[in-house]
Design a protein around this motif. Structure first.
Motif, PDB file in Angstrom:
ATOM      1  N   LYS A  33      -5.750 -42.421 -20.737  1.00  0.00           N
ATOM      2  CA  LYS A  33      -6.044 -43.185 -21.945  1.00  0.00           C
ATOM      3  C   LYS A  33      -7.294 -42.598 -22.597  1.00  0.00           C
ATOM      4  CE  LYS A  33      -5.617 -47.530 -23.994  1.00  0.00           C
ATOM      5  NZ  LYS A  33      -4.963 -48.797 -23.892  1.00  0.00           N
ATOM      6  N   ASP A  41     -10.038 -42.857 -26.195  1.00  0.00           N
ATOM      7  CA  ASP A  41     -10.503 -43.547 -27.388  1.00  0.00           C
ATOM      8  C   ASP A  41      -9.758 -42.935 -28.581  1.00  0.00           C
ATOM      9  OD1 ASP A  41     -11.884 -44.298 -29.726  1.00  0.00           O
ATOM     10  OD2 ASP A  41     -13.800 -44.367 -28.684  1.00  0.00           O
ATOM     11  N   PRO A  42      -9.027 -43.740 -29.352  1.00  0.00           N
ATOM     12  CA  PRO A  42      -8.260 -43.194 -30.480  1.00  0.00           C
ATOM     13  C   PRO A  42      -9.107 -42.389 -31.469  1.00  0.00           C
ATOM     14  CG  PRO A  42      -7.623 -45.462 -30.077  1.00  0.00           C
ATOM     15  CD  PRO A  42      -8.814 -45.188 -29.202  1.00  0.00           C
ATOM     16  N   THR A  89      -9.147 -38.741 -29.962  1.00  0.00           N
ATOM     17  CA  THR A  89      -7.899 -38.035 -29.665  1.00  0.00           C
ATOM     18  C   THR A  89      -7.718 -36.793 -30.526  1.00  0.00           C
ATOM     19  OG1 THR A  89      -6.879 -40.120 -28.979  1.00  0.00           O
ATOM     20  CG2 THR A  89      -5.395 -38.310 -29.498  1.00  0.00           C
ATOM     21  N   ASN A 125       1.950 -43.246 -25.845  1.00  0.00           N
ATOM     22  CA  ASN A 125       1.416 -43.434 -27.187  1.00  0.00           C
ATOM     23  C   ASN A 125       0.417 -42.318 -27.500  1.00  0.00           C
ATOM     24  OD1 ASN A 125      -0.442 -44.237 -29.254  1.00  0.00           O
ATOM     25  ND2 ASN A 125       0.267 -46.328 -29.052  1.00  0.00           N
ATOM     26  N   LYS A 126       0.713 -41.535 -28.506  1.00  0.00           N
ATOM     27  CA  LYS A 126      -0.100 -40.363 -28.812  1.00  0.00           C
ATOM     28  C   LYS A 126      -1.420 -40.694 -29.510  1.00  0.00           C
ATOM     29  CE  LYS A 126       3.814 -37.220 -28.734  1.00  0.00           C
ATOM     30  NZ  LYS A 126       4.298 -37.853 -27.541  1.00  0.00           N
ATOM     31  N   LYS A 127      -1.599 -41.936 -29.929  1.00  0.00           N
ATOM     32  CA  LYS A 127      -2.879 -42.339 -30.515  1.00  0.00           C
ATOM     33  C   LYS A 127      -3.888 -42.701 -29.431  1.00  0.00           C
ATOM     34  CE  LYS A 127      -0.895 -44.161 -34.768  1.00  0.00           C
ATOM     35  NZ  LYS A 127      -0.581 -45.377 -35.519  1.00  0.00           N
ATOM     36  N   SER A 128      -3.403 -43.275 -28.337  1.00  0.00           N
ATOM     37  CA  SER A 128      -4.291 -43.802 -27.303  1.00  0.00           C
ATOM     38  C   SER A 128      -4.268 -43.024 -25.994  1.00  0.00           C
ATOM     39  CB  SER A 128      -3.917 -45.255 -26.994  1.00  0.00           C
ATOM     40  OG  SER A 128      -3.978 -46.038 -28.153  1.00  0.00           O
TER      41      SER A 128
END
Length: 152
Positions: free
Chosen positions: A82, A84-85, A88, A104-107
């Motif tokens: 995981k 921090d968005p 990323t 999830n590619k944002k998180s």
């Protein structure tokens, strides 16, 4: 910009990150042993918090093309963590760090555990993942009631 947290274990600056090193680090720092939940992929490991059971890392062997990596190996070890968005986008510009595979590619991001990344950086990112997935501290009723009720 947010900084990557500093890990608590002294790691030589030139040490490269591999699967076994990550598992040892998690045992030492977080007192966590990996789970192996998939019968069809018995070496793929999940690292999770002992209290809330949330995953903070997934170590798996995949084909490099699944993450857009180039490798002479048929399959490589990677780790999803995981992130921090806000970090990323800049992290995936680094060699050996990719948009998350199957998450999830944002998180989440995927780290290649093939010797491209320094262990100190991987551990710092792992520490961030551990913190982001840690149980949230709930406010007591007393803390909640200190705010006036008539505010809009």
């Amino acid at each position: 910009m947010n900084e990557i947290p500093v890990n608590t274990v002294n790691i030589p600056a030139d040490k490269k990150a591999f699967r076994e090193d990550i598992i040892s680090y998690c045992a030492e720092v977080y007192s966590v042993s990996p789970d192996y939940p998939w019968a069809d992929s018995p070496d793929n490991a999940v690292l999770r918090h002992t209290d809330n059971k949330k995953w903070f890392a997934l170590i798996m062997k995949i084909s490099p093309e699944k993450i857009g990596a180039v490798s002479s190996e048929e399959k490589i070890w990677v780790m999803n963590i995981k992130c921090d968005p806000l970090m990323t986008g800049s992290l995936i510009l680094d060699e050996g760090i990719f948009p998350a595979y199957h998450m999830n590619k944002k998180s989440w991001i995927t780290l290649a555990l093939d010797g491209r990344l320094d262990m100190s950086k991987v551990c710092a990112l792992l520490d961030m993942s551990f913190e982001l997935t840690a149980p949230k501290i709930k406010k007591s009723k007393k803390e909640k009631s200190t705010k006036p009720h008539n505010l809009k």
